[in-house]
Design an enzyme around this catalytic site. Structure first.
Site, PDB file in Angstrom:
ATOM      1  N   ASN A   9     -42.870 -11.858  17.931  1.00 48.12           N
ATOM      2  CA  ASN A   9     -42.735 -12.542  18.969  1.00 48.12           C
ATOM      3  C   ASN A   9     -42.787 -14.087  18.480  1.00 48.12           C
ATOM      4  O   ASN A   9     -43.722 -14.595  18.195  1.00 48.12           O
ATOM      5  CB  ASN A   9     -44.087 -12.479  19.875  1.00 48.12           C
ATOM      6  N   TRP A  10     -41.461 -14.761  18.794  1.00 44.19           N
ATOM      7  CA  TRP A  10     -41.175 -15.911  18.312  1.00 44.19           C
ATOM      8  C   TRP A  10     -41.682 -17.094  18.964  1.00 44.19           C
ATOM      9  O   TRP A  10     -41.841 -18.215  18.824  1.00 44.19           O
ATOM     10  CB  TRP A  10     -39.530 -15.943  18.009  1.00 44.19           C
ATOM     11  N   LYS A  11     -42.114 -16.541  20.097  1.00 46.64           N
ATOM     12  CA  LYS A  11     -42.494 -17.709  21.426  1.00 46.64           C
ATOM     13  C   LYS A  11     -41.552 -18.838  21.451  1.00 46.64           C
ATOM     14  O   LYS A  11     -40.376 -18.657  21.360  1.00 46.64           O
ATOM     15  CB  LYS A  11     -43.985 -18.230  20.836  1.00 46.64           C
ATOM     16  N   HIS A  96     -48.047 -10.997  28.059  1.00 47.62           N
ATOM     17  CA  HIS A  96     -48.569 -11.974  26.936  1.00 47.62           C
ATOM     18  C   HIS A  96     -49.717 -12.959  27.656  1.00 47.62           C
ATOM     19  O   HIS A  96     -49.763 -13.419  28.610  1.00 47.62           O
ATOM     20  CB  HIS A  96     -47.531 -12.586  26.185  1.00 47.62           C
ATOM     21  N   GLU A  98     -50.627 -15.694  26.773  1.00 48.19           N
ATOM     22  CA  GLU A  98     -50.259 -17.060  26.946  1.00 48.19           C
ATOM     23  C   GLU A  98     -49.431 -17.242  28.500  1.00 48.19           C
ATOM     24  O   GLU A  98     -49.633 -18.010  29.039  1.00 48.19           O
ATOM     25  CB  GLU A  98     -49.269 -17.692  25.829  1.00 48.19           C
ATOM     26  N   GLU A 168     -54.227  -7.356  22.082  1.00 55.23           N
ATOM     27  CA  GLU A 168     -54.298  -8.716  21.481  1.00 55.23           C
ATOM     28  C   GLU A 168     -55.630  -9.428  22.105  1.00 55.23           C
ATOM     29  O   GLU A 168     -55.202  -9.864  22.926  1.00 55.23           O
ATOM     30  CB  GLU A 168     -53.077  -9.387  21.834  1.00 55.23           C
ATOM     31  N   GLY A 174     -53.308 -16.596  17.198  1.00 54.71           N
ATOM     32  CA  GLY A 174     -52.971 -18.083  16.610  1.00 54.71           C
ATOM     33  C   GLY A 174     -53.986 -18.818  15.846  1.00 54.71           C
ATOM     34  O   GLY A 174     -54.047 -20.030  15.895  1.00 54.71           O
ATOM     35  N   SER A 214     -53.144 -12.962  14.629  1.00 51.09           N
ATOM     36  CA  SER A 214     -53.275 -13.453  13.269  1.00 51.09           C
ATOM     37  C   SER A 214     -53.199 -12.073  12.325  1.00 51.09           C
ATOM     38  O   SER A 214     -53.821 -12.168  11.262  1.00 51.09           O
ATOM     39  CB  SER A 214     -54.621 -13.938  13.099  1.00 51.09           C
ATOM     40  N   GLY A 235     -47.145 -12.868  15.885  1.00 48.13           N
ATOM     41  CA  GLY A 235     -46.624 -14.322  16.419  1.00 48.13           C
ATOM     42  C   GLY A 235     -46.237 -15.004  15.021  1.00 48.13           C
ATOM     43  O   GLY A 235     -45.113 -15.102  14.707  1.00 48.13           O
ATOM     44  N   GLY A 236     -47.203 -16.064  14.593  1.00 46.35           N
ATOM     45  CA  GLY A 236     -46.943 -16.845  13.520  1.00 46.35           C
ATOM     46  C   GLY A 236     -46.204 -16.520  12.443  1.00 46.35           C
ATOM     47  O   GLY A 236     -45.172 -17.028  11.862  1.00 46.35           O
TER      48      GLY A 236
HETATM   49  C1  PEP Z   1     -49.036 -13.135  19.742  1.00 49.26           C
HETATM   50  O1  PEP Z   1     -49.051 -14.283  20.155  1.00 49.26           O
HETATM   51  O2  PEP Z   1     -48.560 -12.053  20.094  1.00 49.26           O
HETATM   52  C2  PEP Z   1     -49.756 -13.021  18.197  1.00 49.26           C
HETATM   53  C3  PEP Z   1     -50.085 -12.096  17.935  1.00 49.26           C
HETATM   54  O3  PEP Z   1     -49.730 -14.553  17.609  1.00 49.26           O
HETATM   55  P1  PEP Z   1     -50.341 -14.538  16.097  1.00 49.26           P
HETATM   56  O4  PEP Z   1     -49.815 -13.669  15.190  1.00 49.26           O
HETATM   57  O5  PEP Z   1     -50.015 -16.054  15.755  1.00 49.26           O
HETATM   58  O6  PEP Z   1     -51.709 -14.695  16.272  1.00 49.26           O
END
Ligand code: PEP
Length: 251
Positions: A9-11, A96, A98, A168, A174, A214, A235-236
């Site tokens: 997920n590049w957001k 998600h 967010e 999640e 994050g 994470s 994500g990251g």
């Molecule tokens: C996400 O937002 O779907 C996610 C898992 O982010 P991160 O890996 O950065 O925690």
């Protein structure tokens, strides 16, 4: 059969040029990932088309990060499932945390969006997960059960073949804090049970449930070794091709 999937997920990250470059690197390195592991990337809407072209000929599938809850019309700023499908997406992420937190995404809206996505032939990656205070209050099972029931219980066993759940925990997204493999396994098994209660054991067994929060090369192996963890929503770490691919090679 249950699929192993690693989805990035590049957001709201990367410009079109950066995104295409990242996609090319992921596509090239995807040959190193075992055939049975599916790879998905979800760039911003603006570069779905260009990223799709960069992925052509590779095993990497394209996903949107969200979709509109209407098919077309006067909904300024929204992007419909048909538009998403037409640029080559096979998937959309929905729900998600967010979007739930900052854009008022409700379970009711998610039912509508999921219906539209499935009708357009898109697979859905539905995100669920508790906030820190909910976990600390011991309510994480209830929260996840409710999110799964409120959305997925509106669908059929046939529909479930095109739905993947991403657990999640919001406190792990994050933040650098990862759920321990035991915490993640415990809740994945629980979510699978919630699916089984409505759709039966076979549908639940076939359901892919991804972990997100994470997840990185250093912890993916332990997480993916768990019986009920079928991959990750990343994500990251999905913004660096070598890390994303390393995660996908962790099964
Ligand atoms: C996400 O937002 O779907 C996610 C898992 O982010 P991160 O890996 O950065 O925690």
């Amino acid at each position: 059969m249950r699929r192993k999937i690693v989805a990035g997920n590049w957001k709201m990250n990367t410009t079109k040029v950066d995104g295409v470059e990242l996609a090319k690197q992921v596509a090239e390195a995807s040959a190193e990932v075992p055939a049975e592991v599916g790879l998905v990337v979800a760039p911003p809407f603006t570069h779905l088309c260009a990223v799709g072209k960069a992925l052509a000929g590779s095993k990497v599938e394209l996903s949107a990060q969200n979709c509109a809850d209407h098919t077309s019309g006067a909904y300024t700023g929204e992007v419909s499932v048909d538009m998403i499908k037409a640029v080559g997406c096979g998937w959309t992420i929905l729900g998600h945390s967010e979007r739930r937190e900052y854009y008022g995404e409700t379970d009711e809206k998610l039912v509508e969006k999921t219906k539209l996505a499935l009708a357009a032939g898109l697979g859905v990656i539905l995100c669920v997960g508790e906030k820190l205070e909910q976990r600390e209050a011991g309510k994480h099972f209830d929260v996840c059960a409710e999110q799964v029931k409120n959305v997925l219980y509106h669908f059929s066993a046939e529909d479930m073949k095109n739905i993947v759940i991403a657990y999640e925990p919001v406190w792990a997204i994050g933040t650098g804090k990862t759920a321990t493999s035991e915490q993640a396994q415990e809740i994945h098994a629980f979510i699978r049970n919630v699916v089984a209660e409505k759709f039966g054991a076979e549908v639940a067994e076939d359901m892919s449930i991804l972990y997100g929060g994470s997840c990185k090369p250093s912890n993916a192996k332990e997480l993916f070794a768990q019986k009920d963890i079928d991959g990750g929503l990343i994500g990251g770490a999905a913004l660096k091709a070598s890390d994303f691919i390393e995660i996908a090679k962790s099964f």
